[in-house]
Design an enzyme around this catalytic site. Structure first.
Site, PDB file in Angstrom:
ATOM      1  N   HIS A   1     125.556  78.835  -3.126  1.00 17.61           N
ATOM      2  CA  HIS A   1     124.106  78.595  -3.104  1.00 17.61           C
ATOM      3  C   HIS A   1     123.792  77.159  -3.547  1.00 17.61           C
ATOM      4  CE1 HIS A   1     119.827  79.843  -3.508  1.00 17.61           C
ATOM      5  NE2 HIS A   1     119.815  78.873  -4.389  1.00 17.61           N
ATOM      6  N   GLU A   2     124.282  76.793  -4.720  1.00 21.06           N
ATOM      7  CA  GLU A   2     123.995  75.446  -5.228  1.00 21.06           C
ATOM      8  C   GLU A   2     124.664  74.396  -4.334  1.00 21.06           C
ATOM      9  OE1 GLU A   2     121.644  75.138  -7.310  1.00 21.06           O
ATOM     10  OE2 GLU A   2     121.562  77.272  -7.819  1.00 21.06           O
TER      11      GLU A   2
ATOM     12  N   HIS B   1     122.324  73.552  -1.613  1.00 20.93           N
ATOM     13  CA  HIS B   1     121.304  72.598  -2.078  1.00 20.93           C
ATOM     14  C   HIS B   1     121.900  71.182  -2.127  1.00 20.93           C
ATOM     15  CE1 HIS B   1     117.968  75.176  -3.131  1.00 20.93           C
ATOM     16  NE2 HIS B   1     118.661  75.916  -3.968  1.00 20.93           N
TER      17      HIS B   1
ATOM     18  N   GLU C   1     115.520  75.477  -0.074  1.00 19.60           N
ATOM     19  CA  GLU C   1     116.094  76.818  -0.231  1.00 19.60           C
ATOM     20  C   GLU C   1     116.694  77.319   1.087  1.00 19.60           C
ATOM     21  OE1 GLU C   1     116.335  77.844  -3.226  1.00 19.60           O
ATOM     22  OE2 GLU C   1     116.843  79.954  -3.082  1.00 19.60           O
TER      23      GLU C   1
HETATM   24 ZN    ZN Z   1     118.037  77.779  -4.749  1.00 17.84          ZN
END
Ligand code: ZN
Length: 497
Positions: A261-262, A265, A291
């Site tokens: 997830h990170e 980003h 996101e």
């Molecule tokens: Zn996030």
């Protein structure tokens, strides 16, 4: 080269230097700062924030922007940089010093009150602060101005141009379609994911997560991963973008999917154009688009069968004692188990959006005067019962679970759902335009996907709005039907519906 534009760039970069220096102090605060450093660190951060704000709102800079607005010979991107900066400038000007000080004092006190209230499982201790925060946010909405709902002014801070009316439509679709679909899933036998909760050596998990980040194209020469209690991504330029993660010995999920997830980003930030440093051309469009990048990697890649076809062997070999007997199919189903639960950050890919819908309804209701703060624990219980079919047991696992309101962040939550919905719409297009994308993923190769995201999204910074970007990439506006199609296809197969 235009000299006014050069002056503008130089000034913006000076402000960016201060902001990124503050970001580095914040990163340190969340990772390695000794406990006693907190008091002066707060002061240092406030000083830097004050300095960059002062530099940004000077009359001289306002005049420069004014000149540049009518200046001939600027390129499209340069013109956009000026236009977007002017918008930010006018917004910053609306905040009086008194308001900024009041907001800083209230959020700082509210954060402490919230931490204590959550620890003691007692909403009443947070309620007086939340009431003041709601009043503060109403005041802020008035000061910023809005057309229909005061909530619009708050949404615009995180997702420029997004309106309450648009979210009403979007969440009406979610309510009408996803709630029923999850009910159908709930009637099927529960999937077994108990193998994810065996003992997993943390260092080995860490090593695997570093490998995952490398494979997805995260550049460790321009970043690093560390532990922090609440995972986040931060950048000090496109050439220093850091991620954090958290890990548990008895739960494989947070570290692995947290890193993905990170990492998503971070790829966005690392993909910004370096020659646009300090300018809107190297900033993210919106939180929703940010996101969309993290969710694409976490869910569309990281919870897909194709990705694990390539990577499951390695994971199995790392933890043979837990995974040797678990087939790829069992693993895939286990990591996609759908089950309504109390805590947003632990929710699966589908029920997650009910958590967001509930927060959206409550925030909107508070801002529009439909709900009172004192009603929240009861409202929370009713909504969790109605959408998720579960009985919330207490405030700590209910209305007090999230940090956002204590920070004064109202209008932030909806961007999480937007991100997932954008992600699917973008990913569909990527599959159309990269003919072998799925088979490449099965071979462990996601490099074309990254190039595609770089080309379509990352390199543009903030030059196009989220709506423009979505239209450019997919030919239409954000449309929930794509997420719903994706959900039906994937989960009908998993749950044999
Ligand atoms: Zn996030």
């Amino acid at each position: 080269m235009n000299s006014n534009y050069e002056k503008f760039k130089t000034h913006m970069r000076k402000i960016a230097d201060l902001k990124y220096a503050a970001s580095l102090l914040s990163w340190d605060q969340e990772t390695y700062m000794p406990k006693a450093g907190a008091a002066f660190r707060g002061q240092q951060l406030a000083t830097l924030a004050g300095l960059s704000h002062e530099l940004f709102i000077t009359d001289e800079f306002g005049e420069l922007l004014h000149k540049l607005e009518t200046e001939e010979g600027l390129s499209f991107v340069e013109r956009k940089n000026v236009e977007l900066t002017k918008k930010d400038f006018l917004r910053s000007k609306k905040y009086s010093e008194a308001f900024v000080i009041k907001a800083a004092q209230l959020t700082s006190a509210s954060f402490n009150a919230w931490s204590n209230a959550r620890a003691e499982n007692n909403f009443k201790k947070f309620a007086p602060y939340l009431k003041q925060l709601v009043e503060l946010k109403k005041e802020e909405a008035t000061l910023l101005g809005y057309k229909e709902s005061p909530y619009d002014a708050l949404l615009d801070q995180f997702e420029p141009e997004l309106t309450t009316a648009q979210l009403n439509v979007l969440f009406t679709d979610v309510r009408a379609q996803l709630v029923d679909f999850v009910k159908q899933i709930s009637e099927k036998p529960e999937l077994d994911n108990s193998f994810l909760f065996k003992h997993f050596d943390k260092q080995k998990q860490w090593n695997f997560s570093i490998d995952m980040l490398k494979k997805m194209g995260y550049d460790f020469n321009a970043g690093r991963q560390d532990y922090s209690p609440h995972p986040f991504t931060t950048s000090f330029s496109m050439q220093d973008v850091r991620v954090t993660t958290r890990g548990y010995e008895n739960d494989l999920r947070p570290l692995l999917w947290g890193s993905l997830h990170e990492g998503g980003h971070a790829l966005y930030e690392q993909g910004m154009p370096a020659d646009e440093y300090g300018l809107p051309g190297s900033e993210a469009v919106s939180l929703g688009i940010h996101e969309s990048q993290s969710r694409a990697w976490e869910n569309l890649v990281g919870r897909s069968r194709s990705y694990w076809k390539a990577n499951y062997n390695q994971l199995q070999n790392l933890f043979p004692e837990n995974l040797k007997a678990i087939t790829l199919d069992q693993f895939y189903k286990g990591i996609n188990k759908v089950k309504p639960s109390f805590i947003r950050v632990e929710a699966d890919e589908l029920t997650y959006h009910f958590h967001i819908m509930i927060r959206f309804e409550i925030e909107k209701g508070l801002m529009e005067g439909e709900f009172e703060v004192d009603d929240l624990p009861q409202l929370w219980k009713e909504k969790y019962k109605s959408y998720l079919g579960i009985d919330v047991v207490d405030d700590a696992n209910g209305v007090l679970q999230d940090i956002h309101w204590s920070h004064g962040s109202f209008g932030y939550f909806p961007t999480y759902s937007l991100g997932s919905f954008y992600a699917v719409q973008f990913f569909n297009k990527a599959c159309e335009e990269i003919p072998n994308l799925i088979s490449e993923m099965e071979q462990g190769n996601t490099s074309h996907l990254l190039l595609w995201l770089r080309e379509k999204i990352h390199r543009h910074g903030r030059i196009f709005s989220a709506a423009e970007l979505c239209k450019q990439i997919t030919g239409e506006e954000l449309n929930f039907k794509y997420f719903m199609q994706y959900a039906r296809k994937k989960y009908s197969e998993i749950y044999d519906l």
